[in-house]
Design a protein around this motif. Structure first.
Motif, PDB file in Angstrom:
ATOM      1  N   HIS A 124       0.847  -1.182   0.000  1.00 57.93           N
ATOM      2  CA  HIS A 124       0.000   0.000   0.000  1.00 57.93           C
ATOM      3  C   HIS A 124       0.888   1.240   0.000  1.00 57.93           C
ATOM      4  CE1 HIS A 124      -3.705  -2.259   0.641  1.00 57.93           C
ATOM      5  NE2 HIS A 124      -3.017  -2.986   1.487  1.00 57.93           N
ATOM      6  N   LEU A 125       0.761   2.037  -1.047  1.00 54.06           N
ATOM      7  CA  LEU A 125       1.565   3.239  -1.186  1.00 54.06           C
ATOM      8  C   LEU A 125       0.766   4.426  -0.679  1.00 54.06           C
ATOM      9  CD1 LEU A 125       2.838   2.586  -4.820  1.00 54.06           C
ATOM     10  CD2 LEU A 125       3.846   1.816  -2.658  1.00 54.06           C
ATOM     11  N   VAL A 126       1.244   5.095   0.342  1.00 56.42           N
ATOM     12  CA  VAL A 126       0.526   6.241   0.901  1.00 56.42           C
ATOM     13  C   VAL A 126       1.494   7.395   1.091  1.00 56.42           C
ATOM     14  CG1 VAL A 126      -1.171   4.812   2.100  1.00 56.42           C
ATOM     15  CG2 VAL A 126       0.925   5.480   3.289  1.00 56.42           C
ATOM     16  N   HIS A 127       0.956   8.613   1.116  1.00 56.93           N
ATOM     17  CA  HIS A 127       1.757   9.803   1.360  1.00 56.93           C
ATOM     18  C   HIS A 127       1.868  10.052   2.863  1.00 56.93           C
ATOM     19  CE1 HIS A 127       1.949  11.076  -2.822  1.00 56.93           C
ATOM     20  NE2 HIS A 127       0.660  10.827  -2.929  1.00 56.93           N
ATOM     21  N   HIS A 128       2.989  10.619   3.248  1.00 56.83           N
ATOM     22  CA  HIS A 128       3.155  11.004   4.646  1.00 56.83           C
ATOM     23  C   HIS A 128       2.234  12.180   4.963  1.00 56.83           C
ATOM     24  CE1 HIS A 128       4.957  12.034   8.460  1.00 56.83           C
ATOM     25  NE2 HIS A 128       5.163  13.261   8.022  1.00 56.83           N
ATOM     26  N   LEU A 129       1.545  12.110   6.083  1.00 60.45           N
ATOM     27  CA  LEU A 129       0.640  13.173   6.497  1.00 60.45           C
ATOM     28  C   LEU A 129       1.280  13.997   7.610  1.00 60.45           C
ATOM     29  CD1 LEU A 129      -2.803  11.309   6.695  1.00 60.45           C
ATOM     30  CD2 LEU A 129      -2.069  12.949   4.955  1.00 60.45           C
ATOM     31  N   THR A 130       1.290  15.311   7.436  1.00 60.75           N
ATOM     32  CA  THR A 130       1.733  16.193   8.509  1.00 60.75           C
ATOM     33  C   THR A 130       0.553  16.448   9.436  1.00 60.75           C
ATOM     34  OG1 THR A 130       1.115  18.228   7.349  1.00 60.75           O
ATOM     35  CG2 THR A 130       3.312  17.306   6.880  1.00 60.75           C
ATOM     36  N   PHE A 283     -10.765  26.770  -3.641  1.00 65.15           N
ATOM     37  CA  PHE A 283     -12.198  27.007  -3.677  1.00 65.15           C
ATOM     38  C   PHE A 283     -12.748  26.936  -2.251  1.00 65.15           C
ATOM     39  CE2 PHE A 283     -11.212  25.949  -7.987  1.00 65.15           C
ATOM     40  CZ  PHE A 283     -12.130  26.655  -8.760  1.00 65.15           C
ATOM     41  N   PRO A 284     -13.964  27.466  -2.027  1.00 66.17           N
ATOM     42  CA  PRO A 284     -14.523  27.440  -0.669  1.00 66.17           C
ATOM     43  C   PRO A 284     -14.532  26.049  -0.039  1.00 66.17           C
ATOM     44  CG  PRO A 284     -15.830  28.895  -2.048  1.00 66.17           C
ATOM     45  CD  PRO A 284     -14.830  28.229  -2.955  1.00 66.17           C
ATOM     46  N   PHE A 285     -14.869  25.030  -0.844  1.00 68.95           N
ATOM     47  CA  PHE A 285     -14.829  23.662  -0.320  1.00 68.95           C
ATOM     48  C   PHE A 285     -13.502  23.049  -0.754  1.00 68.95           C
ATOM     49  CE2 PHE A 285     -17.626  19.619   0.314  1.00 68.95           C
ATOM     50  CZ  PHE A 285     -16.779  19.235   1.334  1.00 68.95           C
ATOM     51  N   LYS A 286     -12.523  23.097   0.135  1.00 63.10           N
ATOM     52  CA  LYS A 286     -11.143  22.708  -0.203  1.00 63.10           C
ATOM     53  C   LYS A 286     -10.971  21.194  -0.118  1.00 63.10           C
ATOM     54  CE  LYS A 286      -9.010  27.011   1.420  1.00 63.10           C
ATOM     55  NZ  LYS A 286     -10.300  27.706   1.607  1.00 63.10           N
ATOM     56  N   TRP A 287     -10.310  20.640  -1.131  1.00 62.66           N
ATOM     57  CA  TRP A 287      -9.936  19.223  -1.077  1.00 62.66           C
ATOM     58  C   TRP A 287      -8.684  19.079  -0.215  1.00 62.66           C
ATOM     59  CZ3 TRP A 287     -12.054  14.724  -1.868  1.00 62.66           C
ATOM     60  CH2 TRP A 287     -11.247  13.582  -1.932  1.00 62.66           C
ATOM     61  N   PRO A 288      -8.667  18.177   0.762  1.00 64.70           N
ATOM     62  CA  PRO A 288      -7.507  18.056   1.651  1.00 64.70           C
ATOM     63  C   PRO A 288      -6.310  17.442   0.935  1.00 64.70           C
ATOM     64  CG  PRO A 288      -9.102  16.337   2.132  1.00 64.70           C
ATOM     65  CD  PRO A 288      -9.753  17.241   1.122  1.00 64.70           C
ATOM     66  N   PRO A 289      -5.100  17.853   1.290  1.00 62.56           N
ATOM     67  CA  PRO A 289      -3.905  17.313   0.627  1.00 62.56           C
ATOM     68  C   PRO A 289      -3.656  15.859   0.989  1.00 62.56           C
ATOM     69  CG  PRO A 289      -3.281  18.701   2.482  1.00 62.56           C
ATOM     70  CD  PRO A 289      -4.766  18.846   2.318  1.00 62.56           C
ATOM     71  N   ARG A 290      -3.031  15.140   0.075  1.00 62.32           N
ATOM     72  CA  ARG A 290      -2.604  13.756   0.292  1.00 62.32           C
ATOM     73  C   ARG A 290      -3.740  12.885   0.815  1.00 62.32           C
ATOM     74  NH1 ARG A 290       1.548  17.082   0.596  1.00 62.32           N
ATOM     75  NH2 ARG A 290       0.868  18.063   2.528  1.00 62.32           N
ATOM     76  N   SER A 291      -4.878  12.944   0.110  1.00 60.47           N
ATOM     77  CA  SER A 291      -6.077  12.244   0.581  1.00 60.47           C
ATOM     78  C   SER A 291      -6.668  11.325  -0.482  1.00 60.47           C
ATOM     79  CB  SER A 291      -7.118  13.257   1.056  1.00 60.47           C
ATOM     80  OG  SER A 291      -6.655  13.971   2.179  1.00 60.47           O
ATOM     81  N   GLY A 292      -5.821  10.514  -1.072  1.00 56.97           N
ATOM     82  CA  GLY A 292      -6.320   9.545  -2.043  1.00 56.97           C
ATOM     83  C   GLY A 292      -7.312   8.565  -1.435  1.00 56.97           C
ATOM     84  N   ASP A 293      -7.213   8.336  -0.114  1.00 60.22           N
ATOM     85  CA  ASP A 293      -8.131   7.399   0.531  1.00 60.22           C
ATOM     86  C   ASP A 293      -9.542   7.961   0.653  1.00 60.22           C
ATOM     87  OD1 ASP A 293      -7.290   9.326   2.319  1.00 60.22           O
ATOM     88  OD2 ASP A 293      -7.056   7.964   4.013  1.00 60.22           O
ATOM     89  N   LEU A 294      -9.732   9.228   0.231  1.00 59.05           N
ATOM     90  CA  LEU A 294     -11.061   9.827   0.218  1.00 59.05           C
ATOM     91  C   LEU A 294     -11.571  10.077  -1.203  1.00 59.05           C
ATOM     92  CD1 LEU A 294     -10.618  12.428   3.114  1.00 59.05           C
ATOM     93  CD2 LEU A 294     -11.763  10.204   3.225  1.00 59.05           C
ATOM     94  N   ASN A 295     -10.773   9.741  -2.188  1.00 62.45           N
ATOM     95  CA  ASN A 295     -11.146   9.929  -3.591  1.00 62.45           C
ATOM     96  C   ASN A 295     -11.438   8.563  -4.205  1.00 62.45           C
ATOM     97  OD1 ASN A 295     -11.296  10.338  -6.372  1.00 62.45           O
ATOM     98  ND2 ASN A 295      -9.666  11.860  -6.403  1.00 62.45           N
TER      99      ASN A 295
END
Length: 363
Positions: A124-130, A283-295
């Protein structure tokens, strides 16, 4: 059934059978009464009684005949398989182990799963989350869930979009990669550079999916996604498609924060086309960074396509593109609805995990 009965029970069944005029059903009824059996599923079947009596009449014995078959797995094989797995850090297939030890692959698989209690895990390839990323993910999930509560049809309007690379050799297809271990190692892998590939854009909602769009030049060579190319794709491919579906005025457009997506010219084009119906950085409804698990493209679509696009392996990029196009066109709506419907529970899991990555088992 007879092989699971103790010898006193077998003897009692045969006695009752002869005492009750060779009637299997009456034999079972009285046996159940004597043994205190209340559930029909726990009682012997008519076939089991008949087989037991037939065996008794032909052999004059109630013992099971010696079984022929494969011998039990020796401890030497178990030790050899264990040693090979340890030497290769779990990164070896059961087929290769069987070849090296000259034993059937089915035997190796039984040793690994039943004796060593190991199971094949995906990478599972994931991005590091700050910590800042987690805060933004929490804010997004809270707003998303509130909008879902306010309008049960809101999520069905979202068009999830993304791009992905499909390498000809399938190196990025982690659905075909396994690592044997007693616990999930959460391993990552490195990909080779300059492998022949296609770059695909696709979008889907609960009701429809776009055809795949391949980023190529005039010679059908794969090109990098730049802001200009991304905007041309939107204007020449996505917007006409949405108009043909009569969705341009109602769809909520979602994209991640990749540079071509968030360039000023791109944001201006999206604002003109969708107004405030955009989920994206800037945009007003911002997509969170490094969130492939929500797309949905990341947690479902790309995995589904990569798991099937390489069976059988394509001989060239043309065949790979044809396979991707065919797979996309044949995705049923029930799958689209399930993929979008899972985002609500996933957002809730993200909140419960304080904005952290969602466990890969939910993919």
């Amino acid at each position: 059934m007879s092989s699971r009965l103790e010898m006193p029970d077998r003897l009692l069944l045969v006695q009752l059978y002869y005492q009750n005029n060779r009637c299997p059903s009456e034999t079972i009824r009285k046996f159940s009464t004597l043994r205190g059996i209340k559930s029909k599923s726990d009682a012997p079947t008519v076939t089991a009684v008949q087989n037991l009596v037939t065996k008794f009449e032909s052999t004059y014995s109630l013992f099971d005949a010696p079984r022929s078959g494969r011998p039990s797995i020796s401890s030497d094989y178990v030790d050899q398989v264990s040693d090979l797995l340890e030497e290769n850090h779990g990164r070896i297939s059961t087929t290769l182990i069987g070849r090296q030890l000259n034993i059937p692959q089915s035997t190796v698989h039984k040793i690994v799963t039943q004796h060593l209690h190991m199971y094949p895990y995906k990478f599972h390839l994931v991005h590091h989350l700050t910590e800042g990323d987690k805060v933004k993910r929490i804010e997004f999930c809270r707003k998303f869930l509130k909008l879902c509560d306010d309008d049960e049809n809101w999520i069905s309007k979202i068009l999830f979009t993304d791009e992905a690379h499909f390498h000809l050799n399938g190196d990025v297809n982690t659905h075909n990669v396994r690592i044997w271990s007693t616990d999930n190692p959460n391993e990552v892998i490195e990909q080779p550079l300059h492998s022949p590939k296609v770059t695909v854009f696709c979008g889907f909602s609960s009701k429809f999916i776009t055809p795949p769009y391949f980023f190529e030049d005039d010679n059908q060579q794969t090109v990098t996604v730049t802001g200009d190319r991304y905007r041309r794709m939107l204007q020449n491919f996505l917007f006409p498609f949405l108009r043909s579906k009569r969705k341009m005025s109602s769809v909520i457009f979602q994209q991640d924060g990749a540079a071509p997506h968030t360039a000023n010219d791109t944001k201006h084009l999206l604002s003109q086309s969708f107004g405030e119906r955009v989920i994206s950085k800037g945009f007003p409804f911002k997509w969170p960074p490094r969130s492939g698990d929500l797309n949905g493209c990341d947690y479902w679509l790309w995995g589904y396509l990569k798991a099937n696009a390489y069976m059988p392996p394509p001989a060239n990029l043309v065949q790979l593109k044809e396979k991707i196009s065919s797979l996309v066109s044949n995705i049923p709506q029930v799958m689209l609805k399930a993929a979008t419907g899972s985002l609500g529970p996933r957002a809730q899991l993200c909140l419960e995990n304080n904005g952290g990555h969602i466990n890969p088992k939910y993919n």
